[in-house]
Design a protein around this motif. Sequence first.
Motif, PDB file in Angstrom:
ATOM      1  N   ARG A  22      31.846  41.274 -24.500  1.00 56.92           N
ATOM      2  CA  ARG A  22      32.139  40.329 -23.419  1.00 56.92           C
ATOM      3  C   ARG A  22      31.426  40.723 -22.126  1.00 56.92           C
ATOM      4  O   ARG A  22      30.791  39.868 -21.501  1.00 56.92           O
ATOM      5  CB  ARG A  22      33.647  40.218 -23.206  1.00 56.92           C
ATOM      6  CG  ARG A  22      34.354  39.474 -24.321  1.00 56.92           C
ATOM      7  CD  ARG A  22      35.878  39.500 -24.219  1.00 56.92           C
ATOM      8  NE  ARG A  22      36.387  39.170 -22.909  1.00 56.92           N
ATOM      9  CZ  ARG A  22      36.918  40.065 -22.062  1.00 56.92           C
ATOM     10  NH1 ARG A  22      37.017  41.336 -22.382  1.00 56.92           N
ATOM     11  NH2 ARG A  22      37.366  39.673 -20.887  1.00 56.92           N
ATOM     12  N   GLY A  32      31.185  36.011 -14.213  1.00 57.35           N
ATOM     13  CA  GLY A  32      32.230  37.007 -14.322  1.00 57.35           C
ATOM     14  C   GLY A  32      32.930  36.927 -15.676  1.00 57.35           C
ATOM     15  O   GLY A  32      32.771  35.948 -16.424  1.00 57.35           O
ATOM     16  N   LEU A  33      33.723  37.955 -15.972  1.00 58.91           N
ATOM     17  CA  LEU A  33      34.457  37.974 -17.234  1.00 58.91           C
ATOM     18  C   LEU A  33      35.452  36.822 -17.322  1.00 58.91           C
ATOM     19  O   LEU A  33      35.662  36.259 -18.391  1.00 58.91           O
ATOM     20  CB  LEU A  33      35.201  39.299 -17.402  1.00 58.91           C
ATOM     21  CG  LEU A  33      34.368  40.471 -17.883  1.00 58.91           C
ATOM     22  CD1 LEU A  33      35.196  41.754 -17.895  1.00 58.91           C
ATOM     23  CD2 LEU A  33      33.799  40.201 -19.261  1.00 58.91           C
ATOM     24  N   ARG A  34      36.041  36.463 -16.211  1.00 59.96           N
ATOM     25  CA  ARG A  34      37.008  35.360 -16.206  1.00 59.96           C
ATOM     26  C   ARG A  34      36.342  34.041 -16.604  1.00 59.96           C
ATOM     27  O   ARG A  34      36.874  33.271 -17.404  1.00 59.96           O
ATOM     28  CB  ARG A  34      37.650  35.255 -14.832  1.00 59.96           C
ATOM     29  CG  ARG A  34      38.861  34.411 -14.805  1.00 59.96           C
ATOM     30  CD  ARG A  34      39.528  34.536 -13.455  1.00 59.96           C
ATOM     31  NE  ARG A  34      40.863  34.002 -13.578  1.00 59.96           N
ATOM     32  CZ  ARG A  34      41.837  34.250 -12.765  1.00 59.96           C
ATOM     33  NH1 ARG A  34      41.644  35.061 -11.756  1.00 59.96           N
ATOM     34  NH2 ARG A  34      43.013  33.715 -12.936  1.00 59.96           N
ATOM     35  N   THR A  35      35.166  33.781 -16.049  1.00 64.66           N
ATOM     36  CA  THR A  35      34.418  32.569 -16.404  1.00 64.66           C
ATOM     37  C   THR A  35      34.018  32.608 -17.868  1.00 64.66           C
ATOM     38  O   THR A  35      34.134  31.613 -18.589  1.00 64.66           O
ATOM     39  CB  THR A  35      33.166  32.423 -15.509  1.00 64.66           C
ATOM     40  OG1 THR A  35      33.596  32.328 -14.146  1.00 64.66           O
ATOM     41  CG2 THR A  35      32.354  31.212 -15.883  1.00 64.66           C
ATOM     42  N   ASP A  37      35.561  34.176 -20.256  1.00 71.07           N
ATOM     43  CA  ASP A  37      36.772  33.958 -21.049  1.00 71.07           C
ATOM     44  C   ASP A  37      37.134  32.479 -21.131  1.00 71.07           C
ATOM     45  O   ASP A  37      37.596  32.006 -22.160  1.00 71.07           O
ATOM     46  CB  ASP A  37      37.937  34.774 -20.495  1.00 71.07           C
ATOM     47  CG  ASP A  37      37.790  36.270 -20.773  1.00 71.07           C
ATOM     48  OD1 ASP A  37      37.021  36.630 -21.694  1.00 71.07           O
ATOM     49  OD2 ASP A  37      38.434  37.061 -20.072  1.00 71.07           O
ATOM     50  N   HIS A  38      36.917  31.733 -20.054  1.00 69.51           N
ATOM     51  CA  HIS A  38      37.160  30.283 -20.074  1.00 69.51           C
ATOM     52  C   HIS A  38      36.202  29.595 -21.049  1.00 69.51           C
ATOM     53  O   HIS A  38      36.604  28.695 -21.787  1.00 69.51           O
ATOM     54  CB  HIS A  38      37.010  29.676 -18.681  1.00 69.51           C
ATOM     55  CG  HIS A  38      38.154  29.980 -17.765  1.00 69.51           C
ATOM     56  ND1 HIS A  38      39.423  29.479 -17.949  1.00 69.51           N
ATOM     57  CD2 HIS A  38      38.212  30.750 -16.667  1.00 69.51           C
ATOM     58  CE1 HIS A  38      40.212  29.923 -16.993  1.00 69.51           C
ATOM     59  NE2 HIS A  38      39.500  30.701 -16.201  1.00 69.51           N
TER      60      HIS A  38
END
Length: 79
Positions: A22, A32-35, A37-38
Amino acid sequence: MDPQARIHKVEQSEGIPPLLTRPQAARVLSVGLRTLDHLLASGDLPVVRIRGAVRIRYSAIESFLDARESRQNPKRAKR
């Protein structure tokens, strides 16, 4: 040579691993990791699961980007 084998051979010769973690995938996409993950949760970017570990194919990232590539000038698209 079948297409998958060709992709794998090219990725190895360029020093790009065929499966990315990831954080690696996020760096390749400059997000970013959050994006990331989405994108994974929505199914926009497919994942490979190996014993619970999430991996993203480099070829899937290329396909994802190719599908979203704009042929228009960004300034014109906003009008």
